[in-house]
Design an enzyme around this catalytic site. Structure first.
Site, PDB file in Angstrom:
ATOM      1  N   ASN A  13      28.593  46.437  47.092  1.00  0.00           N
ATOM      2  CA  ASN A  13      29.287  47.577  47.686  1.00  0.00           C
ATOM      3  C   ASN A  13      28.240  48.591  48.173  1.00  0.00           C
ATOM      4  O   ASN A  13      27.404  49.054  47.384  1.00  0.00           O
ATOM      5  CB  ASN A  13      30.212  48.194  46.618  1.00  0.00           C
ATOM      6  N   ASP A  15      28.878  51.575  49.713  1.00  0.00           N
ATOM      7  CA  ASP A  15      29.431  52.920  49.942  1.00  0.00           C
ATOM      8  C   ASP A  15      28.407  54.028  49.699  1.00  0.00           C
ATOM      9  O   ASP A  15      28.350  55.022  50.427  1.00  0.00           O
ATOM     10  CB  ASP A  15      30.600  53.186  48.987  1.00  0.00           C
ATOM     11  N   HIS A  16      27.621  53.853  48.629  1.00  0.00           N
ATOM     12  CA  HIS A  16      26.793  54.993  48.221  1.00  0.00           C
ATOM     13  C   HIS A  16      25.478  55.115  48.986  1.00  0.00           C
ATOM     14  O   HIS A  16      24.771  56.101  48.829  1.00  0.00           O
ATOM     15  CB  HIS A  16      26.644  55.019  46.702  1.00  0.00           C
ATOM     16  N   HIS A  49      34.402  50.719  51.246  1.00  0.00           N
ATOM     17  CA  HIS A  49      35.680  51.423  51.073  1.00  0.00           C
ATOM     18  C   HIS A  49      35.758  52.549  52.093  1.00  0.00           C
ATOM     19  O   HIS A  49      35.013  53.528  52.012  1.00  0.00           O
ATOM     20  CB  HIS A  49      35.724  51.976  49.638  1.00  0.00           C
ATOM     21  N   ARG A  51      37.451  55.487  52.887  1.00  0.00           N
ATOM     22  CA  ARG A  51      38.395  56.412  52.251  1.00  0.00           C
ATOM     23  C   ARG A  51      39.066  57.269  53.305  1.00  0.00           C
ATOM     24  O   ARG A  51      38.513  57.514  54.379  1.00  0.00           O
ATOM     25  CB  ARG A  51      37.669  57.298  51.230  1.00  0.00           C
ATOM     26  N   ARG A  55      34.545  60.200  53.048  1.00  0.00           N
ATOM     27  CA  ARG A  55      33.444  60.866  52.351  1.00  0.00           C
ATOM     28  C   ARG A  55      32.171  60.021  52.307  1.00  0.00           C
ATOM     29  O   ARG A  55      31.096  60.543  52.112  1.00  0.00           O
ATOM     30  CB  ARG A  55      33.854  61.268  50.926  1.00  0.00           C
ATOM     31  N   HIS A  56      32.303  58.698  52.431  1.00  0.00           N
ATOM     32  CA  HIS A  56      31.070  57.897  52.523  1.00  0.00           C
ATOM     33  C   HIS A  56      31.118  56.988  53.758  1.00  0.00           C
ATOM     34  O   HIS A  56      30.586  57.343  54.802  1.00  0.00           O
ATOM     35  CB  HIS A  56      30.726  57.156  51.217  1.00  0.00           C
ATOM     36  N   GLU A  76      37.815  47.634  51.503  1.00  0.00           N
ATOM     37  CA  GLU A  76      38.665  48.325  50.521  1.00  0.00           C
ATOM     38  C   GLU A  76      39.398  49.456  51.207  1.00  0.00           C
ATOM     39  O   GLU A  76      38.787  50.224  51.961  1.00  0.00           O
ATOM     40  CB  GLU A  76      37.806  48.930  49.424  1.00  0.00           C
ATOM     41  N   THR A 107      37.361  55.613  42.414  1.00  0.00           N
ATOM     42  CA  THR A 107      38.672  55.011  42.183  1.00  0.00           C
ATOM     43  C   THR A 107      38.897  54.894  40.677  1.00  0.00           C
ATOM     44  O   THR A 107      38.314  54.037  40.028  1.00  0.00           O
ATOM     45  CB  THR A 107      38.740  53.632  42.867  1.00  0.00           C
ATOM     46  N   GLU A 157      41.759  41.992  41.708  1.00  0.00           N
ATOM     47  CA  GLU A 157      40.462  42.436  41.203  1.00  0.00           C
ATOM     48  C   GLU A 157      40.725  43.286  39.973  1.00  0.00           C
ATOM     49  O   GLU A 157      41.459  44.285  40.038  1.00  0.00           O
ATOM     50  CB  GLU A 157      39.697  43.233  42.272  1.00  0.00           C
ATOM     51  N   HIS A 200      33.825  47.555  39.212  1.00  0.00           N
ATOM     52  CA  HIS A 200      33.809  49.001  39.017  1.00  0.00           C
ATOM     53  C   HIS A 200      32.959  49.375  37.801  1.00  0.00           C
ATOM     54  O   HIS A 200      33.285  49.023  36.677  1.00  0.00           O
ATOM     55  CB  HIS A 200      35.193  49.630  38.850  1.00  0.00           C
ATOM     56  N   GLY A 201      31.890  50.075  38.090  1.00  0.00           N
ATOM     57  CA  GLY A 201      31.045  50.622  37.026  1.00  0.00           C
ATOM     58  C   GLY A 201      30.121  49.617  36.361  1.00  0.00           C
ATOM     59  O   GLY A 201      29.447  49.956  35.393  1.00  0.00           O
ATOM     60  N   GLY A 222      28.513  48.190  43.157  1.00  0.00           N
ATOM     61  CA  GLY A 222      27.889  49.069  44.137  1.00  0.00           C
ATOM     62  C   GLY A 222      27.013  50.148  43.545  1.00  0.00           C
ATOM     63  O   GLY A 222      25.787  50.093  43.626  1.00  0.00           O
ATOM     64  N   HIS A 223      27.643  51.137  42.919  1.00  0.00           N
ATOM     65  CA  HIS A 223      26.949  52.362  42.540  1.00  0.00           C
ATOM     66  C   HIS A 223      25.671  52.091  41.755  1.00  0.00           C
ATOM     67  O   HIS A 223      24.610  52.649  42.058  1.00  0.00           O
ATOM     68  CB  HIS A 223      27.917  53.257  41.745  1.00  0.00           C
TER      69      HIS A 223
END
Ligand code: PXP
Length: 250
Positions: A13, A15-16, A49, A51, A55-56, A76, A107, A157, A200-201, A222-223
């Site tokens: 991911n 996004d960041h 994603h 959004r 925002r990203h 996403e 999310t 997911e 996620h995470g 991702g993050h």
């Protein structure tokens, strides 16, 4: 020997990368460059994603990803008419329907499918008809999984956020209970014919127990990878995640 359903894919991911770019409003770091590097580094797919508040990732990022990627894009999006129109225009390999609240930082939970079954069934039908694989981002909850199956999603997911939070906060009994729930629910979803992904995470510390579930075919991360790439570089950060996933499957 564990009987795996299939090879485990890593979706990166990006996004960041866009979050850092947008902090200054300029053109760098470029999420497209990150996606191409991730592709070269062995990512099996790219997740982004779009959004509602942009925002990203931006619309132009999605245009660019669709143009340059050779690996599948997992798009996403929230279940809104605007996002549905964008997905139908691009027809990405996969769309992952996620809940979205403007005030949240990320999310936070899974989608409430069971309560919105009729609307969601109508919402995803054209996406499926357009050839997108439809994935629903949900908690490891039997009711939600059954509802995702009924509305015609091909993929679920599982939200690994609660498991990862419990780990990082040292609540190990909660972490293990959440892991057990995900183990049972990934087997249950697979028994219904759903393809099972998770994300996620996830970090180097938390990825292995999830990667070891035999029914899981894809992890979207991702993050942590983007953060770790500050120290290691993007390709080595991805390679280390891949190594841990492979080790878990051994
Ligand atoms: N999967 C889904 C459905 C997500 O919404 C996200 C976060 O955008 C991820 C995976 C990746 O989560 P993280 O960035 O925490 O690794």
């Amino acid at each position: 020997m564990t009987d795996y359903v299939g090879a485990l894919r890593l979706g990166v991911n990006i996004d960041h990368v866009a979050t850092v770019r947008n902090a200054r409003g300029g053109a760098y770091p470029d999420p497209l460059r990150a996606a191409k590097l991730a592709q070269e580094a062995g990512a099996d797919g790219i997740t982004a994603h779009l959004r509602e508040d942009r925002r990203h990732i931006t619309d132009a990022d999605i245009d660019g990803l669709m143009e340059v990627l050779e690996i599948p894009l997992n798009f996403e999006m929230a279940a809104t008419p605007e996002m549905q129109a964008i997905a139908l225009r691009h027809k990405p390999h996969a769309v992952c329907i996620v809940p979205e609240k403007r005030e949240e930082r990320t999310t936070e939970g899974g989608l409430e499918v069971a309560r919105e079954e009729n609307q969601l069934a109508h919402f995803i039908a054209p996406l499926r008809e357009a050839g997108c694989r439809v994935s629903i981002f949900i908690a490891a909850d039997k009711r939600q999984i059954e509802a995702a199956h009924r509305i015609g999603a091909q993929v679920i997911e599982l939200h690994t956020g609660a498991y990862c939070d419990a780990h990082s906060e040292g609540r190990f009994a909660d972490r293990d209970a959440e892991l057990e729930r995900m183990r049972e629910m990934s087997a249950f979803a697979h028994s219904l014919g759903l393809e099972v992904h998770a994300g996620h995470g996830l970090t180097y510390e938390t990825v292995k127990p999830v990667a070891a579930f035999p029914e899981i075919l894809e992890l979207n991360i991702g993050h942590f990878i983007i953060g770790e790439s500050i120290f290691l570089g993007l390709a080595p950060a991805i390679a280390e995640m891949r190594r841990l996933m492979d080790e878990a499957r051994d």
